[in-house]
Write a protein that holds these residues in place. Structure first.
Motif: not given
Lengths: 504, 143
Positions: A248-250, B21-24
């Motif tokens: 979920r964390i990029f 839901k997709r966090v940098i």
């Protein structure tokens, strides 16, 4: 949790129903230490009283484990839904278990093969998912498929509101969506949700000479696996396994290697359907983004007439980057087929850069919004892709291959089931489409599928207004953003890791 | 991606469907300038700060203004020097109402969201406002 998933038993006369195959399934249910049996519809062949009586006698009364069952389109024939309620029970419901919940909904339409989840049932599903969203395992059961199924002929019975359902399942982090209907087993992993189609357990109408089959599904804290077991036949077991938790964390993107500007449905014309201000604002924003390639997924002009094409050619020349096109039906209607080639080049266009191969494939047909690639063309496409050495491969076309939210599902390719399966199996990294004028992005296996909204037509479906997408290919991740045509406001549609260890 | 502002009747709904839901994120040793570039590039108002794949903090637009520019610090300092490391988080199961109340009480605009003790998303006040802004832009720009 261990689930025995069966579907399409088609209990009826010997012409349609293989009693021995069903006997095998009943025995399996007793010896396999299952927690639950789920039957995803078409219990009977024709919804007749004697079929329901037989179903009770040879299947349900013999089960020693809890079971969930829903009606399919065959069960609702000839008023069969009344008999279903009498013999089996409610066609919709929620089963709450200790750490799981199963939401099962009748998706059939009486005396039709079509699938639909009406507003009341949609709300019921949403409310159930809201109430039980903390359950560790969330399962939805529908007879009709949400995602196109391969090897099942022409795509025609996907749920009419499949896009809204897909959106709902992804938002609530549903773990499993179980369906049947197409008589061919298939599994997709889409952004953390596993969509499973069962083959027919005991119907005689199997596809491509396949045997009857059922699925064995295991879910634990970390993994979810689906095993398709053939009751007879050469190919016995297919097993697919997926992690239950996604990244979920990029934070480590690597260098950006390529930037694609993805547009659709510009509808260029002198008509007021074409929004000039949106088009020219978007053109300025796009030119400032310094993309490597602009991909237009069709709907270039409002109609295939010289006036629209001349204007489109003039306007499209003002983009500062290379452009490739794939037509929509409207681009090739009237004189469009010839005008398209005169103004924009080949019907199927491609683009090559360092380690990047981008291939267009025409899915449009004369005088119809429906799309098809065709078997010969599809074989040629994947043959060509396999000959290429580039590590990043992308296919673009007009028609959508995944259902689009906020749209009645009608733009899907006729052969979307076979096309999507092959693209995912071949690990094509990106598929770009441009139907139904609503932005959407999801990852199927390792393939990211992105649909573009209309750039500059009054006919668009997003509350955020007309837009286009930017696809940034980094060394390690792929980022898809949507940008407002008029204002340039940006929001992220998704980030996915490239070439990671995840499965198909 | 935030898609919608919760409607009035959804105020008791879980935040699960409203979070990004997709966090940098960004590595803790990256410079503040690089972090700012990333925030500009992706139009986000905060980044998760990561150390050896573990989340150790958060930096926001406001942190850049208050803790770097206003104090005259160099943009080359690592983000770990200005990040907030005592994270206030929320469980994915709490209602929108409770999440907004937490944000108001603690005076924060970014709420990392946890499920089974792992950060799985972010509820960002400015994202919710942006959604409204974009809808308004669409509304007033009819052609």
């Amino acid at each position: 949790m261990k689930i025995l998933h069966i579907s399409d038993t088609h209990i009826g006369g010997a012409r349609y129903f293989d009693k021995k195959a069903l006997e095998h399934v009943v025995k399996e249910s007793k010896k396999g230490s299952y927690d639950l049996l789920i039957h995803s519809g078409d219990v009977t062949q024709e919804g007749k009283k004697r079929h329901y009586e037989n179903a009770d006698k040879i299947l349900f009364s013999r089960l020693e484990i809890p079971y969930v069952v829903i009606p399919g389109n065959h069960d609702k024939r000839s008023g069969g839904i009344a008999l279903y309620k009498e013999h089996i029970g409610s066609p919709n419901g929620v089963l709450e278990l200790e750490d799981s919940v199963i939401v099962h909904v009748d998706s059939g339409v009486q005396d039709s093969d079509m699938g639909r989840v009406g507003m009341i049932k949609f709300d019921m599903m949403r409310n159930a998912l809201r109430k039980y969203h903390k359950k560790s395992i969330k399962v939805v059961v529908l007879h009709h498929h949400t995602i196109p199924v391969p090897m099942a002929g022409r795509e025609r019975n996907v749920l009419s509101n499949a896009g809204d359902l897909l959106d709902l399942f992804l938002k609530f982090d549903v773990d499993l969506v179980l369906s049947g209907h197409r008589h061919y087993p298939n599994v997709y992993h889409i952004d953390g949700t596993v969509f499973v189609n069962a083959g027919t357990a005991s119907g005689k109408k199997t596809r491509y000479g396949d045997a009857n089959s059922y699925n064995v599904i295991h879910v634990d804290e970390k993994r979810l696996s689906v095993e398709t077991r053939r009751i007879s036949g050469e190919k016995d077991v297919d097993k697919k396994e997926y992690p239950r938790h996604e990244q979920r964390i990029f934070f480590d993107f690597g260098k950006r290697v390529f930037r694609i500007i993805h547009v659709s449905n510009t509808f260029i014309s002198t008509s007021n359907i074409f929004k000039r201000r949106h088009f020219f604002n978007a053109q300025d924003i796009i030119n400032s983004l310094k993309g490597d390639l602009l991909i237009h997924c069709g709907g270039i002009v409002k109609d295939g007439i010289p006036k629209d094409y001349d204007l489109a050619q003039k306007y499209m020349k003002e983009f500062d980057l290379p452009v490739v096109y794939s037509p929509a039906g409207r681009d090739i209607n009237y004189l469009g087929y010839d005008l398209y080639e005169d103004h924009f080049g080949d019907i199927d266009q491609d683009f090559t850069a360092d380690d990047v191969y981008i291939k267009g494939i025409s899915s449009a047909q004369y005088d119809t919004p429906e799309g098809i690639i065709g078997e010969v063309q599809r074989e040629r496409l994947f043959y060509q892709l396999n000959q290429r050495d580039e590590s990043f491969k992308c296919i673009f076309l007009h028609h959508n291959v995944l259902p689009i939210p906020h749209a009645r599902e009608k733009g899907l390719l006729e052969d979307s089931g076979d096309f999507l399966r092959e693209a995912v199996d071949e690990q094509v990294e990106l598929i770009l489409t441009g139907t139904s004028s609503h932005p959407f992005a999801a990852q199927v296996g390792k393939t990211v599928v992105v649909n573009a909204n209309s750039l500059s037509s009054i006919y668009q479906r997003s509350l955020f207004g007309n837009s286009f997408n930017v696809i940034d290919v980094y060394e390690k991740v792929l980022v898809v953003s949507e940008i407002s045509s008029l204002w340039g406001t940006r929001r992220t549609l998704g980030i996915w890791e490239r070439n990671n260890q995840s499965e198909q | 991606m935030v898609e919608d502002f919760p409607k009035f009747h959804e105020i008791e709904s879980p935040i699960r469907t409203f979070i990004s839901k997709r966090v940098i994120g960004i590595d803790q040793n990256t410079s503040v300038q690089e972090a700012a570039k990333k925030m500009v590039e992706f139009n986000v108002s905060c980044l998760m700060v990561v150390k050896n794949d573990e989340i150790v903090g958060l930096i926001t637009n406001d942190d850049l203004k208050k803790r770097v520019i206003a104090k005259g610090r160099k943009p080359s300092i690592p983000v770990k020097e200005i990040m907030t490391s005592d994270l206030i988080t929320a469980d994915i199961g709490i209602s929108v109402k409770d999440a907004l109340e937490t944000m108001a009480t603690k005076n924060i605009k970014h709420l990392p969201v946890k499920e089974d003790n792992e950060i799985v998303g972010m509820l960002t006040f400015s994202d919710l406002i942006d959604v409204q802004k974009q809808k308004l832009e669409t509304h007033i720009s009819r052609e």
